[in-house]
Scaffold this motif. Structure first.
Motif, PDB file in Angstrom:
ATOM      1  N   SER A  14      33.139  17.415 -46.947  1.00 41.59           N
ATOM      2  CA  SER A  14      32.634  16.279 -47.724  1.00 41.59           C
ATOM      3  C   SER A  14      33.599  15.092 -47.700  1.00 41.59           C
ATOM      4  O   SER A  14      33.176  13.939 -47.570  1.00 41.59           O
ATOM      5  CB  SER A  14      32.308  16.694 -49.163  1.00 41.59           C
ATOM      6  N   THR A  15      34.897  15.381 -47.772  1.00 37.85           N
ATOM      7  CA  THR A  15      35.897  14.300 -47.723  1.00 37.85           C
ATOM      8  C   THR A  15      35.739  13.502 -46.427  1.00 37.85           C
ATOM      9  O   THR A  15      35.703  12.266 -46.431  1.00 37.85           O
ATOM     10  CB  THR A  15      37.323  14.902 -47.762  1.00 37.85           C
ATOM     11  N   ILE A  16      35.649  14.233 -45.328  1.00 42.35           N
ATOM     12  CA  ILE A  16      35.569  13.592 -44.010  1.00 42.35           C
ATOM     13  C   ILE A  16      34.204  12.915 -43.828  1.00 42.35           C
ATOM     14  O   ILE A  16      34.132  11.773 -43.341  1.00 42.35           O
ATOM     15  CB  ILE A  16      35.781  14.659 -42.894  1.00 42.35           C
ATOM     16  N   ALA A  17      33.141  13.625 -44.239  1.00 37.53           N
ATOM     17  CA  ALA A  17      31.781  13.082 -44.050  1.00 37.53           C
ATOM     18  C   ALA A  17      31.625  11.746 -44.767  1.00 37.53           C
ATOM     19  O   ALA A  17      31.060  10.791 -44.224  1.00 37.53           O
ATOM     20  CB  ALA A  17      30.748  14.089 -44.551  1.00 37.53           C
ATOM     21  N   LYS A  18      32.166  11.670 -45.985  1.00 36.14           N
ATOM     22  CA  LYS A  18      32.075  10.419 -46.768  1.00 36.14           C
ATOM     23  C   LYS A  18      32.770   9.284 -46.035  1.00 36.14           C
ATOM     24  O   LYS A  18      32.246   8.166 -45.951  1.00 36.14           O
ATOM     25  CB  LYS A  18      32.787  10.591 -48.118  1.00 36.14           C
ATOM     26  N   LEU A  19      33.968   9.555 -45.529  1.00 34.29           N
ATOM     27  CA  LEU A  19      34.756   8.506 -44.863  1.00 34.29           C
ATOM     28  C   LEU A  19      34.092   8.071 -43.554  1.00 34.29           C
ATOM     29  O   LEU A  19      34.040   6.880 -43.242  1.00 34.29           O
ATOM     30  CB  LEU A  19      36.187   8.995 -44.610  1.00 34.29           C
ATOM     31  N   ASP A  30      25.099  15.112 -49.260  1.00 31.14           N
ATOM     32  CA  ASP A  30      25.867  16.312 -49.599  1.00 31.14           C
ATOM     33  C   ASP A  30      24.863  17.419 -49.961  1.00 31.14           C
ATOM     34  O   ASP A  30      24.411  17.504 -51.112  1.00 31.14           O
ATOM     35  CB  ASP A  30      26.766  15.948 -50.796  1.00 31.14           C
ATOM     36  N   THR A  31      24.491  18.251 -48.977  1.00 32.14           N
ATOM     37  CA  THR A  31      23.457  19.264 -49.260  1.00 32.14           C
ATOM     38  C   THR A  31      23.970  20.348 -50.203  1.00 32.14           C
ATOM     39  O   THR A  31      23.192  20.949 -50.933  1.00 32.14           O
ATOM     40  CB  THR A  31      22.925  19.912 -47.961  1.00 32.14           C
ATOM     41  N   GLY A  32      25.295  20.581 -50.203  1.00 25.87           N
ATOM     42  CA  GLY A  32      25.862  21.557 -51.138  1.00 25.87           C
ATOM     43  C   GLY A  32      25.586  21.135 -52.577  1.00 25.87           C
ATOM     44  O   GLY A  32      25.318  21.974 -53.441  1.00 25.87           O
ATOM     45  N   ALA A  33      25.611  19.826 -52.830  1.00 27.22           N
ATOM     46  CA  ALA A  33      25.342  19.324 -54.184  1.00 27.22           C
ATOM     47  C   ALA A  33      23.905  19.661 -54.600  1.00 27.22           C
ATOM     48  O   ALA A  33      23.636  19.888 -55.786  1.00 27.22           O
ATOM     49  CB  ALA A  33      25.574  17.813 -54.244  1.00 27.22           C
ATOM     50  N   MET A  34      23.002  19.718 -53.623  1.00 23.34           N
ATOM     51  CA  MET A  34      21.608  20.044 -53.965  1.00 23.34           C
ATOM     52  C   MET A  34      21.495  21.518 -54.379  1.00 23.34           C
ATOM     53  O   MET A  34      20.844  21.845 -55.378  1.00 23.34           O
ATOM     54  CB  MET A  34      20.699  19.719 -52.774  1.00 23.34           C
ATOM     55  N   GLY A  69      28.050   5.160 -56.387  1.00 24.57           N
ATOM     56  CA  GLY A  69      28.933   5.118 -57.559  1.00 24.57           C
ATOM     57  C   GLY A  69      30.314   4.721 -57.107  1.00 24.57           C
ATOM     58  O   GLY A  69      30.615   4.757 -55.920  1.00 24.57           O
ATOM     59  N   ASP A  70      31.161   4.374 -58.041  1.00 25.12           N
ATOM     60  CA  ASP A  70      32.498   3.938 -57.690  1.00 25.12           C
ATOM     61  C   ASP A  70      33.514   4.808 -58.443  1.00 25.12           C
ATOM     62  O   ASP A  70      33.488   4.825 -59.681  1.00 25.12           O
ATOM     63  CB  ASP A  70      32.664   2.462 -58.069  1.00 25.12           C
ATOM     64  N   PRO A  71      34.379   5.590 -57.792  1.00 21.01           N
ATOM     65  CA  PRO A  71      34.530   5.667 -56.339  1.00 21.01           C
ATOM     66  C   PRO A  71      33.576   6.679 -55.693  1.00 21.01           C
ATOM     67  O   PRO A  71      33.384   6.670 -54.494  1.00 21.01           O
ATOM     68  CB  PRO A  71      35.983   6.137 -56.173  1.00 21.01           C
ATOM     69  N   GLU A  72      32.993   7.549 -56.515  1.00 19.35           N
ATOM     70  CA  GLU A  72      32.199   8.651 -55.965  1.00 19.35           C
ATOM     71  C   GLU A  72      30.709   8.379 -56.074  1.00 19.35           C
ATOM     72  O   GLU A  72      30.249   7.815 -57.061  1.00 19.35           O
ATOM     73  CB  GLU A  72      32.499   9.941 -56.756  1.00 19.35           C
ATOM     74  N   GLN A  73      29.952   8.845 -55.088  1.00 19.08           N
ATOM     75  CA  GLN A  73      28.497   8.880 -55.182  1.00 19.08           C
ATOM     76  C   GLN A  73      28.127   9.789 -56.365  1.00 19.08           C
ATOM     77  O   GLN A  73      28.777  10.796 -56.597  1.00 19.08           O
ATOM     78  CB  GLN A  73      28.014   9.451 -53.847  1.00 19.08           C
ATOM     79  N   ARG A  74      27.105   9.436 -57.144  1.00 16.80           N
ATOM     80  CA  ARG A  74      26.701  10.255 -58.287  1.00 16.80           C
ATOM     81  C   ARG A  74      25.514  11.142 -57.914  1.00 16.80           C
ATOM     82  O   ARG A  74      24.719  10.776 -57.046  1.00 16.80           O
ATOM     83  CB  ARG A  74      26.285   9.385 -59.495  1.00 16.80           C
ATOM     84  N   VAL A  75      25.406  12.268 -58.593  1.00 14.57           N
ATOM     85  CA  VAL A  75      24.270  13.170 -58.374  1.00 14.57           C
ATOM     86  C   VAL A  75      23.477  13.243 -59.678  1.00 14.57           C
ATOM     87  O   VAL A  75      24.047  13.492 -60.744  1.00 14.57           O
ATOM     88  CB  VAL A  75      24.748  14.597 -57.999  1.00 14.57           C
ATOM     89  N   PHE A  76      22.171  13.008 -59.576  1.00 16.98           N
ATOM     90  CA  PHE A  76      21.312  13.062 -60.756  1.00 16.98           C
ATOM     91  C   PHE A  76      20.291  14.185 -60.647  1.00 16.98           C
ATOM     92  O   PHE A  76      19.685  14.375 -59.589  1.00 16.98           O
ATOM     93  CB  PHE A  76      20.564  11.739 -60.945  1.00 16.98           C
ATOM     94  N   MET A  77      20.145  14.926 -61.759  1.00 12.58           N
ATOM     95  CA  MET A  77      19.073  15.914 -61.876  1.00 12.58           C
ATOM     96  C   MET A  77      18.075  15.287 -62.846  1.00 12.58           C
ATOM     97  O   MET A  77      18.381  15.147 -64.027  1.00 12.58           O
ATOM     98  CB  MET A  77      19.648  17.221 -62.444  1.00 12.58           C
ATOM     99  N   ASN A  78      16.932  14.849 -62.347  1.00 10.73           N
ATOM    100  CA  ASN A  78      16.047  13.967 -63.115  1.00 10.73           C
ATOM    101  C   ASN A  78      16.903  12.814 -63.655  1.00 10.73           C
ATOM    102  O   ASN A  78      17.536  12.139 -62.870  1.00 10.73           O
ATOM    103  CB  ASN A  78      15.269  14.735 -64.183  1.00 10.73           C
ATOM    104  N   ASP A  79      16.988  12.632 -64.997  1.00  5.57           N
ATOM    105  CA  ASP A  79      17.774  11.487 -65.479  1.00  5.57           C
ATOM    106  C   ASP A  79      19.205  11.862 -65.874  1.00  5.57           C
ATOM    107  O   ASP A  79      19.957  11.024 -66.378  1.00  5.57           O
ATOM    108  CB  ASP A  79      17.073  10.837 -66.681  1.00  5.57           C
ATOM    109  N   GLU A  80      19.568  13.133 -65.684  1.00  6.55           N
ATOM    110  CA  GLU A  80      20.890  13.592 -66.125  1.00  6.55           C
ATOM    111  C   GLU A  80      21.910  13.460 -64.987  1.00  6.55           C
ATOM    112  O   GLU A  80      21.674  13.946 -63.881  1.00  6.55           O
ATOM    113  CB  GLU A  80      20.769  15.063 -66.563  1.00  6.55           C
TER     114      GLU A  80
END
Ligand code: CDP
Ligand code: CDP
Length: 222
Positions: A14-19, A30-34, A69-80
């Motif tokens: 994920s570190t490398i993929a983001k960069l 990030d499929t792991g996040a799913m 998001g800054d610095p990280e992309q955010r992950v939302f489950m519905n509105d959470e």
């Protein structure tokens, strides 16, 4: 252009993929996040983790969304906003069980392909090169020794104030590798046409530079 990055836990995906995505102006998925979000939902709703039918019913009502998001992309489950919650040990230690449910994989793979159809993308996970994007222009299989990967997790934890012993982290990582590699559906394995990068003794910058060079080669060849 689709770039698939697979490999075991804490190899640096994920570190490398983001960069790489940032450098190229592609989106990062990030499929792991799913899989982590589905696990978080199941734990929160107190669903038995082997009850695939019920988990799938709940998943059908669930939107999983990535937002800048800054610095990280955010992950939302519905509105959470579940960005931090899905990294908690409870989720980490149960995600491989949920990710082994065939119906969950079918549903998430479909969602991942939908995302990839709309954008130039860097996608990381365990089965991207073998199953999700078998025609990706570039496939990377990223590995590192278990002790190096446990060390990396340890350093990350120290920064967060978490004090899990190194030996425990090493055992947890080895166990997750075992489960991910041995499951029946889409196990973790290197695609025949993937390029293997061992990051054990490489810095983040070196790995990024190597992948960007491979992308440039691909573009030139096309
Ligand atoms: O970041 P870390 O290496 O800890 O793992 P992750 O990429 O967040 O993935 C968490 C878990 O989701 C993995 O251990 C797998 O069980 C599962 N996973 C999967 O089965 N298939 C994917 N494409 C991505 C993750
Ligand atoms: O996504 P994955 O679980 O494969 O790994 P990660 O979360 O990207 O990386 C785990 C940790 O290793 C992070 O703290 C990275 O900064 C670090 N890392 C490193 O020290 N050297 C590398 N060549 C790659 C990652």
């Amino acid at each position: 252009m689709q770039i698939a990055i697979d490999g075991p836990a804490s190899a640096g995906k994920s570190t490398i993929a983001k960069l790489v995505a940032k450098k190229l102006g592609y989106i990062y998925c990030d499929t792991g996040a799913m899989y982590r979000t589905v696990t978080y939902m199941a734990l929160k709703d107190q669903l038995p983790l082997d009850d695939e039918t019920t988990i799938l019913q709940h998943l059908s009502q669930l939107q999983i969304r990535f937002a800048p998001g800054d610095p990280e992309q955010r992950v939302f489950m519905n509105d959470e906003d579940v960005t931090l919650a899905i990294r908690e040990p409870d989720v980490t230690n149960n995600v491989s069980q949920v990710a082994a449910l065939p119906g969950v994989r079918t549903e998430l793979v479909e969602r991942q392909r939908d995302i990839a159809a709309k954008h130039d993308i860097v996608m990381d996970g365990r089965d991207i090169g073998t199953t999700v994007l078998p025609h990706a222009a570039l496939k990377i299989f990223m590995v590192a020794s278990v002790s190096e990967r446990a060390n990396r997790r340890y350093k990350e934890n120290v920064q967060k104030g978490i004090k899990t012993p190194l030996a425990t982290l090493e055992a947890e990582i080895a166990e997750r590798d075992r489960k991910d590699s041995q499951r029946k559906v889409s196990p973790l394995r290197q695609a025949a046409d993937a390029i293997r990068i061992d990051t054990t003794r490489m810095t983040i910058e070196e790995v990024v530079a190597k992948i960007l060079a491979l992308v440039a080669e691909k573009k030139q060849a096309d």
